[in-house]
Design an enzyme around this catalytic site. Structure first.
Site, PDB file in Angstrom:
ATOM      1  N   ASP A 131     -17.626  -4.042 -47.861  1.00  0.00           N
ATOM      2  CA  ASP A 131     -18.188  -4.511 -46.587  1.00  0.00           C
ATOM      3  C   ASP A 131     -18.910  -5.848 -46.778  1.00  0.00           C
ATOM      4  O   ASP A 131     -19.912  -5.914 -47.501  1.00  0.00           O
ATOM      5  CB  ASP A 131     -19.161  -3.470 -46.044  1.00  0.00           C
ATOM      6  CG  ASP A 131     -19.558  -3.707 -44.600  1.00  0.00           C
ATOM      7  OD1 ASP A 131     -19.477  -4.872 -44.155  1.00  0.00           O
ATOM      8  OD2 ASP A 131     -19.956  -2.751 -43.930  1.00  0.00           O
ATOM      9  N   HIS A 163     -16.054  -3.396 -43.391  1.00  0.00           N
ATOM     10  CA  HIS A 163     -16.947  -3.038 -42.290  1.00  0.00           C
ATOM     11  C   HIS A 163     -16.131  -2.287 -41.230  1.00  0.00           C
ATOM     12  O   HIS A 163     -15.730  -2.851 -40.206  1.00  0.00           O
ATOM     13  CB  HIS A 163     -17.570  -4.296 -41.697  1.00  0.00           C
ATOM     14  CG  HIS A 163     -18.749  -4.020 -40.816  1.00  0.00           C
ATOM     15  ND1 HIS A 163     -19.940  -3.520 -41.291  1.00  0.00           N
ATOM     16  CD2 HIS A 163     -18.924  -4.178 -39.479  1.00  0.00           C
ATOM     17  CE1 HIS A 163     -20.788  -3.397 -40.301  1.00  0.00           C
ATOM     18  NE2 HIS A 163     -20.197  -3.770 -39.177  1.00  0.00           N
ATOM     19  N   SER A 174     -22.498   0.542 -37.778  1.00  0.00           N
ATOM     20  CA  SER A 174     -22.959  -0.844 -37.805  1.00  0.00           C
ATOM     21  C   SER A 174     -24.364  -0.894 -37.180  1.00  0.00           C
ATOM     22  O   SER A 174     -25.272  -0.226 -37.684  1.00  0.00           O
ATOM     23  CB  SER A 174     -21.968  -1.747 -37.087  1.00  0.00           C
ATOM     24  OG  SER A 174     -22.246  -3.103 -37.325  1.00  0.00           O
TER      25      SER A 174
END
Length: 402
Positions: free
Chosen positions: A339, A371, A257
């Site tokens: 995602d 995600h 991330s």
């Protein structure tokens, strides 16, 4: 954040501060009878538990200050993930996560809390560590710090493989947490321990933007992605190179991330430091990233990262894709096809450009993930792939446990 008492019979906001430690108070519990108060302080990532037994359950500032404070000794540096008190305050139940053991339930007897100011350590009552790896085979991290480019201190956790020495230098992976408003703490990481077992060290710093060090430090990341924190990471690489047991030519970088974005920033804008990199769901182009987030994120994104129209020049200048031709390190990119936060295009535009340039890049796409990983099989596959990639690139064929 401190601990305050609000008087319901007074005007709104009438608070009396009871505890004002220099670190965050993360959890507070008061027994049902009002006689015992317990609270957890996050001190540089480590949980500390404090208890007061109040006279006749009188919860006011005078009674609070008159009651002796007792710190509960922890079995090892770790994080208290949950805290509860019995109705009579004679016992506390804790969920503690440590670097050598995932979260387990512990109990603490508080009946003796009083003027003696002594209390027995928590007693472990569950054993859910699948595989039963002996704790002595696992590595406890060392808290370290270094001074970064603007004079600030950056703290972190350094995991040293058991056989590392000046005579046996080893590779190290710089691990960058996501968020970026999160904190690296001494909790169990199977991925870290696997790399350590193979002879690869880990350094996990809390660069600017991390939580746990005050709001000013946390907000330094706002509208500065790829700015001050990248300089912090450059200083982290130089710090690692200064250690006599680290091989300076075998430093990797890893993150997911925001940590994936920072990983891509490192290898594209500070290419001289890295021998390998793994990026998991990291943005590569801040303009397309800001354009593709869910509608409910857009106002926040403009404040947090930047507006893709008004701040296009800044976002282009800070995007790893802008510097893709400078990437030299072999790269593994891992992405979820579904995602909603970091669209798959963020990974695929980076992979496509690297392939056009003839650079070494591997791409692992999970069609049924978003995600991160919700399915255990996918989680195991992804982190096994990351570990094997680092082993190939940092250790070479035939390397054994280190």
């Amino acid at each position: 954040m401190g601990l305050a008492l609000h008087r319901p019979d007074g005007p709104p906001g009438n608070l009396e501060w009871l505890e004002t430690p220099p670190w965050d108070v993360e959890a507070v519990e008061l027994s049902r009878d009002g006689r015992v108060a317990a609270w957890v302080v996050n001190e540089n990532g480590v949980s500390r538990l404090f208890v007061r037994r109040l006279a006749a359950g009188a919860l006011d500032g005078e009674a609070w200050r008159a009651a002796p404070v007792v710190e509960v000794p922890m079995p090892e540096a770790g994080v208290i993930a949950a805290l509860a008190l019995s109705a009579d305050g004679r016992r506390a139940v804790l969920l503690i996560n440590r670097s050598r053991r995932p979260a387990e339930v512990y109990t603490v007897e508080l009946a003796e809390v009083g003027p003696s100011r002594q209390i027995a350590p928590p007693r472990q009552v569950t054993d859910g560590f699948i595989g039963a790896i002996p704790e002595e085979e696992l590595v406890v991290p060392e808290p370290v710090s270094y001074v970064t480019w603007d004079g600030r201190g950056i703290s972190g956790w350094l995991y040293r493989p058991r056989k590392a020495s000046p005579e046996h230098r080893v590779p190290v992976v710089l691990s960058i947490h996501g968020g970026p408003e999160a904190q690296e703490r001494p909790t169990y990481s199977a991925f870290y321990q696997l790399l350590l077992h193979r002879g690869i060290g880990i350094f996990a710093p809390n660069i600017r933007g991390s939580t746990g060090y005050g709001r000013t430090f946390q907000r330094l990341i706002y509208r500065d992605w790829g700015g001050g924190e990248l300089k912090d990471l450059g200083e982290a690489a130089r710090f690692l190179r200064s250690l006599d047991w680290v091989d300076p030519d075998r430093i990797g970088v890893f993150g997911g991330s925001f940590g994936g974005f920072a990983t891509l920033s490192c290898i594209s804008r500070l290419p001289e430091y890295w021998a390998a990199a793994v990026d998991i769901v990291g943005p590569s182009n801040l303009i397309t990233f800001a354009q593709s987030v869910p509608p409910t994120w857009r106002d926040f994104m403009a404040e947090w990262v930047g507006d893709p129209e008004r701040d296009a020049e800044l976002l282009r200048e800070r995007s790893p894709i802008t510097y893709v031709d400078q990437i030299r390190a072999p790269l593994l990119v891992i992405q979820g096809a579904k995602d909603p936060r970091v669209h798959r295009n963020e990974s695929e535009q980076m992979v496509a450009r690297l392939r056009e340039l003839g650079r070494e890049v591997e791409y692992l796409l999970f069609e049924d993930e978003g995600h991160g990983f919700t399915k255990r099989a996918n989680n195991l596959k992804a982190f096994r792939a990351a570990a094997e990639f680092f082993e190939r690139k940092l250790l070479g064929p035939g390397a054994g446990p280190g």
